[in-house]
Design a protein around this motif. Structure first.
Motif, PDB file in Angstrom:
ATOM      1  N   LEU A 165       0.848  -1.186   0.000  1.00 25.45           N
ATOM      2  CA  LEU A 165       0.000   0.000   0.000  1.00 25.45           C
ATOM      3  C   LEU A 165       0.887   1.239   0.000  1.00 25.45           C
ATOM      4  CD1 LEU A 165      -2.604  -1.095   2.714  1.00 25.45           C
ATOM      5  CD2 LEU A 165      -2.837  -1.266   0.232  1.00 25.45           C
ATOM      6  N   HIS A 166       0.740   2.054  -1.049  1.00 26.66           N
ATOM      7  CA  HIS A 166       1.513   3.290  -1.174  1.00 26.66           C
ATOM      8  C   HIS A 166       0.595   4.475  -0.860  1.00 26.66           C
ATOM      9  CE1 HIS A 166       5.031   1.387  -2.984  1.00 26.66           C
ATOM     10  NE2 HIS A 166       4.213   0.686  -3.739  1.00 26.66           N
ATOM     11  N   PRO A 167       0.754   5.113   0.295  1.00 23.84           N
ATOM     12  CA  PRO A 167      -0.088   6.258   0.638  1.00 23.84           C
ATOM     13  C   PRO A 167       0.244   7.475  -0.223  1.00 23.84           C
ATOM     14  CG  PRO A 167       0.911   5.280   2.589  1.00 23.84           C
ATOM     15  CD  PRO A 167       1.612   4.713   1.402  1.00 23.84           C
ATOM     16  N   ARG A 168      -0.713   8.365  -0.349  1.00 24.33           N
ATOM     17  CA  ARG A 168      -0.491   9.584  -1.115  1.00 24.33           C
ATOM     18  C   ARG A 168       0.447  10.531  -0.371  1.00 24.33           C
ATOM     19  NH1 ARG A 168      -2.699  11.550  -5.467  1.00 24.33           N
ATOM     20  NH2 ARG A 168      -4.275   9.915  -5.535  1.00 24.33           N
ATOM     21  N   SER A 169       0.324  10.593   0.948  1.00 25.96           N
ATOM     22  CA  SER A 169       1.161  11.492   1.742  1.00 25.96           C
ATOM     23  C   SER A 169       2.525  10.861   2.015  1.00 25.96           C
ATOM     24  CB  SER A 169       0.493  11.804   3.080  1.00 25.96           C
ATOM     25  OG  SER A 169       1.395  12.489   3.940  1.00 25.96           O
ATOM     26  N   PRO A 170       3.620  11.608   1.848  1.00 26.47           N
ATOM     27  CA  PRO A 170       4.950  11.079   2.167  1.00 26.47           C
ATOM     28  C   PRO A 170       5.170  10.927   3.670  1.00 26.47           C
ATOM     29  CG  PRO A 170       5.106  13.392   1.615  1.00 26.47           C
ATOM     30  CD  PRO A 170       3.694  12.980   1.313  1.00 26.47           C
ATOM     31  N   LEU A 171       4.241  11.444   4.474  1.00 24.85           N
ATOM     32  CA  LEU A 171       4.370  11.329   5.920  1.00 24.85           C
ATOM     33  C   LEU A 171       3.782  10.023   6.447  1.00 24.85           C
ATOM     34  CD1 LEU A 171       3.506  14.996   6.956  1.00 24.85           C
ATOM     35  CD2 LEU A 171       5.755  13.944   6.680  1.00 24.85           C
ATOM     36  N   ILE A 172       3.164   9.248   5.564  1.00 28.43           N
ATOM     37  CA  ILE A 172       2.633   7.935   5.938  1.00 28.43           C
ATOM     38  C   ILE A 172       3.505   6.874   5.279  1.00 28.43           C
ATOM     39  CG2 ILE A 172       0.646   6.397   5.888  1.00 28.43           C
ATOM     40  CD1 ILE A 172      -1.132   8.833   5.577  1.00 28.43           C
ATOM     41  N   PRO A 173       4.031   5.924   6.028  1.00 26.01           N
ATOM     42  CA  PRO A 173       4.935   4.929   5.433  1.00 26.01           C
ATOM     43  C   PRO A 173       4.224   3.970   4.484  1.00 26.01           C
ATOM     44  CG  PRO A 173       4.490   4.401   7.723  1.00 26.01           C
ATOM     45  CD  PRO A 173       3.879   5.742   7.480  1.00 26.01           C
ATOM     46  N   THR A 174       4.970   3.507   3.495  1.00 28.69           N
ATOM     47  CA  THR A 174       4.491   2.429   2.628  1.00 28.69           C
ATOM     48  C   THR A 174       4.452   1.146   3.447  1.00 28.69           C
ATOM     49  OG1 THR A 174       5.331   3.423   0.604  1.00 28.69           O
ATOM     50  CG2 THR A 174       5.083   1.029   0.604  1.00 28.69           C
ATOM     51  N   LEU A 175       3.450   0.326   3.188  1.00 27.91           N
ATOM     52  CA  LEU A 175       3.315  -0.927   3.931  1.00 27.91           C
ATOM     53  C   LEU A 175       3.339  -2.109   2.979  1.00 27.91           C
ATOM     54  CD1 LEU A 175       1.215  -1.842   6.926  1.00 27.91           C
ATOM     55  CD2 LEU A 175       0.898  -3.183   4.857  1.00 27.91           C
TER      56      LEU A 175
END
Length: 235
Positions: free
Chosen positions: A154-164
């Motif tokens: 899962l790649h979040p739109r915000s760079p402040l949320i880590p990829t999982l």
């Protein structure tokens, strides 16, 4: 200010002939520019999984649960598309897979949750590779095998949320089974609070089964995710 974290967690405890299943949960918190906090979470539990049919049913159900919950949390109205494929259309017994992808969401830029359930015959190259790692497999190949897995990223739109990224899998050959899997966060900007909470949940799940599991499996992960050239860990 935007900050948040995305966690998908489950027990993916590897063993030569056993797998430990605990709680699977999905957790997302997003802090918006207005400082409004939105907290959503999903929990799914599973008991011991025995046999090919049970494991296949388990990962198919888990795929649906994760896709539904992530789409609901994303809040864009978009859903995960479904692409079912056959490994060999002329031989249904060869297995199948289901690829599910969500793109251009509010929180998720792109995410995929995939299942594959296949069987075949080990090639000499694959058999030699597996036997060289200490597994009791005929290095000449030719043994029938079965494999099933669920994997996600899962790649979040915000760079402040880590990829999982996470996966759980089983491989069977010559009467022996190997279960495995893992889960990791890859941040753009490291947030110590995210890392501590991520590991705390994994430790809680592992400790429910055996106190040695968390330190043992964490050591394996620390070794696996270390990048010697950069002298640092990935995620």
């Amino acid at each position: 200010l935007q900050a948040g974290w995305l966690h998908v967690s489950g027990v993916l405890a590897a063993g030569m002939l056993a797998v430990v299943w605990g709680a699977h949960w999905l957790h997302l918190q997003a802090v918006r520019r207005t400082h409004h906090c939105e907290l959503l979470h999903c929990a799914a539990t599973a008991g011991a999984v025995d046999g090919d049919a049970e494991f296949a049913a388990f990962i198919n159900k888990l795929q649906t649960t994760i896709c539904d919950e992530v789409a609901a949390m994303d809040g864009s109205g978009r859903t995960f598309g479904v692409d079912r494929w056959e490994r060999d259309p002329s031989n249904p017994a060869a297995g199948y897979g289901v690829t599910r992808v969500l793109e251009d969401g509010n929180l998720i830029e792109k995410g995929a949750v995939n299942v594959s359930i296949i069987q075949g015959v080990l090639t000499p190259q694959r058999a030699q590779s597996m036997s060289s790692r200490g597994r009791s497999i005929n290095p000449a190949g030719g043994d029938p095998y079965k494999a099933a897995a669920l994997s996600l990223v899962l790649h979040p739109r915000s760079p402040l949320i880590p990829t999982l990224r996470a996966d759980v899998r089983v491989f069977e050959v010559a009467g022996a089974k190997w279960y495995g899997g893992g889960c990791d966060l890859t941040p753009v900007y490291l947030n110590e609070e995210d890392a501590c909470e991520f590991h705390a949940h994994w430790k809680e799940v592992c400790d429910a089964h055996h106190p040695d599991y968390y330190p043992q499996f964490k050591k394996w992960c620390d070794e696996y995710f270390y990048i010697p050239a950069r002298k640092e860990h990935r995620g």
